[in-house]
Structure formats: C-alpha cells, structure tokens
Design a protein around this motif. Structure first.
Motif, mmCIF file in Angstrom:
data_model
loop_
_atom_site.group_PDB
_atom_site.id
_atom_site.type_symbol
_atom_site.label_atom_id
_atom_site.label_comp_id
_atom_site.label_asym_id
_atom_site.label_seq_id
_atom_site.Cartn_x
_atom_site.Cartn_y
_atom_site.Cartn_z
ATOM 1 N N GLU A 52 0.792 -1.229 0.000
ATOM 2 C CA GLU A 52 0.000 0.000 0.000
ATOM 3 C C GLU A 52 0.828 1.284 0.000
ATOM 4 O O GLU A 52 0.262 2.352 -0.179
ATOM 5 N N ILE A 53 2.119 1.222 0.277
ATOM 6 C CA ILE A 53 2.901 2.446 0.455
ATOM 7 C C ILE A 53 2.917 3.284 -0.813
ATOM 8 O O ILE A 53 2.807 2.727 -1.906
ATOM 9 N N PRO A 54 2.993 4.579 -0.677
ATOM 10 C CA PRO A 54 3.073 5.360 0.556
ATOM 11 C C PRO A 54 1.711 5.496 1.230
ATOM 12 O O PRO A 54 0.691 5.642 0.565
ATOM 13 N N VAL A 55 1.718 5.432 2.555
ATOM 14 C CA VAL A 55 0.505 5.580 3.347
ATOM 15 C C VAL A 55 0.685 6.765 4.281
ATOM 16 O O VAL A 55 1.689 6.858 4.988
ATOM 17 N N LEU A 56 -0.298 7.659 4.276
ATOM 18 C CA LEU A 56 -0.316 8.790 5.202
ATOM 19 C C LEU A 56 -1.337 8.522 6.286
ATOM 20 O O LEU A 56 -2.439 8.033 5.997
ATOM 21 N N ALA A 57 -0.976 8.849 7.513
ATOM 22 C CA ALA A 57 -1.898 8.702 8.636
ATOM 23 C C ALA A 57 -1.828 9.957 9.492
ATOM 24 O O ALA A 57 -0.749 10.505 9.718
ATOM 25 N N ARG A 58 -2.984 10.392 9.933
ATOM 26 C CA ARG A 58 -3.082 11.544 10.832
ATOM 27 C C ARG A 58 -3.135 11.006 12.256
ATOM 28 O O ARG A 58 -3.848 10.040 12.533
ATOM 29 N N ILE A 59 -2.377 11.636 13.156
ATOM 30 C CA ILE A 59 -2.426 11.273 14.563
ATOM 31 C C ILE A 59 -3.491 12.142 15.221
ATOM 32 O O ILE A 59 -3.405 13.364 15.201
ATOM 33 N N ARG A 60 -4.509 11.489 15.747
ATOM 34 C CA ARG A 60 -5.595 12.208 16.419
ATOM 35 C C ARG A 60 -5.126 12.711 17.787
ATOM 36 O O ARG A 60 -4.086 12.296 18.288
ATOM 37 N N GLU A 61 -5.933 13.564 18.392
ATOM 38 C CA GLU A 61 -5.601 14.108 19.703
ATOM 39 C C GLU A 61 -5.482 13.023 20.770
ATOM 40 O O GLU A 61 -4.734 13.167 21.728
ATOM 41 N N ASP A 62 -6.228 11.923 20.624
ATOM 42 C CA ASP A 62 -6.165 10.837 21.608
ATOM 43 C C ASP A 62 -4.997 9.882 21.345
ATOM 44 O O ASP A 62 -4.831 8.883 22.042
ATOM 45 N N GLY A 63 -4.177 10.162 20.315
ATOM 46 C CA GLY A 63 -3.001 9.357 20.012
ATOM 47 C C GLY A 63 -3.227 8.241 19.017
ATOM 48 O O GLY A 63 -2.281 7.573 18.616
ATOM 49 N N THR A 64 -4.466 8.015 18.599
ATOM 50 C CA THR A 64 -4.735 6.967 17.609
ATOM 51 C C THR A 64 -4.435 7.486 16.206
ATOM 52 O O THR A 64 -4.414 8.692 15.972
ATOM 53 N N GLU A 65 -4.216 6.546 15.300
ATOM 54 C CA GLU A 65 -3.930 6.904 13.911
ATOM 55 C C GLU A 65 -5.165 6.741 13.047
ATOM 56 O O GLU A 65 -5.924 5.798 13.213
ATOM 57 N N GLU A 66 -5.322 7.673 12.123
ATOM 58 C CA GLU A 66 -6.381 7.593 11.117
ATOM 59 C C GLU A 66 -5.712 7.612 9.753
ATOM 60 O O GLU A 66 -5.046 8.585 9.380
ATOM 61 N N THR A 67 -5.852 6.534 9.007
ATOM 62 C CA THR A 67 -5.258 6.464 7.674
ATOM 63 C C THR A 67 -6.022 7.401 6.744
ATOM 64 O O THR A 67 -7.248 7.375 6.681
ATOM 65 N N LEU A 68 -5.287 8.223 6.027
ATOM 66 C CA LEU A 68 -5.893 9.175 5.099
ATOM 67 C C LEU A 68 -6.083 8.521 3.736
ATOM 68 O O LEU A 68 -5.347 7.593 3.381
ATOM 69 N N PRO A 69 -7.037 9.005 2.963
ATOM 70 C CA PRO A 69 -7.207 8.472 1.602
ATOM 71 C C PRO A 69 -5.920 8.672 0.798
ATOM 72 O O PRO A 69 -5.212 9.670 0.967
ATOM 73 N N ARG A 70 -5.636 7.717 -0.052
ATOM 74 C CA ARG A 70 -4.416 7.760 -0.864
ATOM 75 C C ARG A 70 -4.408 8.992 -1.753
ATOM 76 O O ARG A 70 -5.411 9.317 -2.395
ATOM 77 N N LEU A 71 -3.266 9.667 -1.806
ATOM 78 C CA LEU A 71 -3.106 10.839 -2.659
ATOM 79 C C LEU A 71 -2.528 10.404 -3.993
ATOM 80 O O LEU A 71 -1.530 9.694 -4.043
ATOM 81 N N SER A 72 -3.144 10.838 -5.060
ATOM 82 C CA SER A 72 -2.664 10.501 -6.394
ATOM 83 C C SER A 72 -1.309 11.148 -6.639
ATOM 84 O O SER A 72 -1.096 12.306 -6.283
ATOM 85 N N PRO A 73 -0.370 10.432 -7.269
ATOM 86 C CA PRO A 73 0.928 11.026 -7.599
ATOM 87 C C PRO A 73 0.806 12.200 -8.571
ATOM 88 O O PRO A 73 1.717 12.994 -8.700
ATOM 89 N N ARG A 74 -0.353 12.314 -9.232
ATOM 90 C CA ARG A 74 -0.547 13.386 -10.217
ATOM 91 C C ARG A 74 -1.064 14.680 -9.597
ATOM 92 O O ARG A 74 -1.180 15.685 -10.293
ATOM 93 N N LEU A 75 -1.405 14.657 -8.309
ATOM 94 C CA LEU A 75 -1.926 15.864 -7.668
ATOM 95 C C LEU A 75 -0.865 16.954 -7.606
ATOM 96 O O LEU A 75 0.308 16.676 -7.367
ATOM 97 N N GLY A 76 -1.309 18.183 -7.788
ATOM 98 C CA GLY A 76 -0.416 19.321 -7.633
ATOM 99 C C GLY A 76 -0.164 19.605 -6.164
ATOM 100 O O GLY A 76 -0.895 19.148 -5.284
#
Length: 144
Positions: free
Chosen positions: A106-130
């Motif tokens: 799946e890499i690259p994978v982006l995850a946001r760290i929430r205030e409670d310390g848990t991770e939320e995986t973000l939707p995959r970003l297209s390599p074509r995005l500006g």
C-alpha cells in the motif's frame, strides 16, 4: 540546496528534502536533533496541540519519494490551507514487521495522529496531484 552522499565508489547529489526541519548539532552533547522550522507563527493554526502526520514508506520506493517531495513543498506554502506547523514523521516499514505486514502493498501511506493518540489512515493521494491540492487535502484532514 543539495545533499551529497556516497555509496561505495559512487557519489551523487540529491535535492535536500524537508526544508521545514533544520538539523541542529549541539557540540557539548555530541548529539544531533531535529527542530521544526517555523516561518511565522501568525500564519499557522491556533490549536494548542501539534498536528502530526505519519508517512509509512520504504527505501527505494519512487512513489514514496515523490510524495515526500510534494509534502515538503506543501509544508512551505502559505495561504488559507497552510500546513507548515504539521509535524511529519517518516516510518520505514522495513524496520517493523507489523508495519511491513500492514503496508507492504500500500505504500506510501499517510496517517493523521488524532488528539487521543490513535492513527487515522488518510485516503491515498494521487501522484498526479499538484502541490496546492496536496496542501488542501492535508489541511482538510486536520479540520475534521
């Protein structure tokens, strides 16, 4: 700015990534540390808790390298979607068997760290995005 590195008898120059971090060397402790570079605190979020983002990656992944470069550029942009205060942590999936099992295909994978310390995986970003759209999507992930 560029970084020179050597592998065996081969020397190469690569662009320096992640300008929002500057390396500081303390000669008294002989240890280096990374400190976030903040251009202007007025342009950043007024949240008291730091915004954290994790990038799961591995060496030699061209998609990962491309996303790192876009993130670096997005962090340096100003404007209404400014994400310059976001702390980025890059995790090499090869250093942890659980990360490798979860993200090897799946890499690259982006995850946001929430205030409670848990991770939320973000939707995959297209390599074509500006860069501006990458910045907007990251800002939107933190506004939820």
């Amino acid at each position: 700015m560029a970084i020179r590195f050597a592998i065996g008898n081969y020397t190469a120059t690569r662009p320096k990534l992640f300008h929002h971090f500057q390396s500081a060397f303390n000669p008294t402790t002989q240890k280096s540390r990374l400190t976030p570079f903040l251009a202007s605190s007025a342009s950043f979020s007024s949240n008291s808790t730091p915004r954290k983002l994790v990038l799961y990656s591995k060496p030699g992944c061209c998609l990962c390298d491309g996303l790192k470069e876009k993130l670096d550029a997005a962090f340096s942009l100003s404007g209404p979607n400014c994400v310059g205060d976001v702390q980025l942590e890059i995790r090499d999936i090869m250093s942890n068997p659980e990360w490798e099992r979860l993200y090897q295909y799946e890499i690259p994978v982006l995850a946001r760290i929430r205030e409670d310390g848990t991770e939320e995986t973000l939707p995959r970003l297209s390599p074509r995005l500006g860069v501006e759209l990458v910045q907007k999507k990251i800002a939107a992930a933190f506004s939820q």
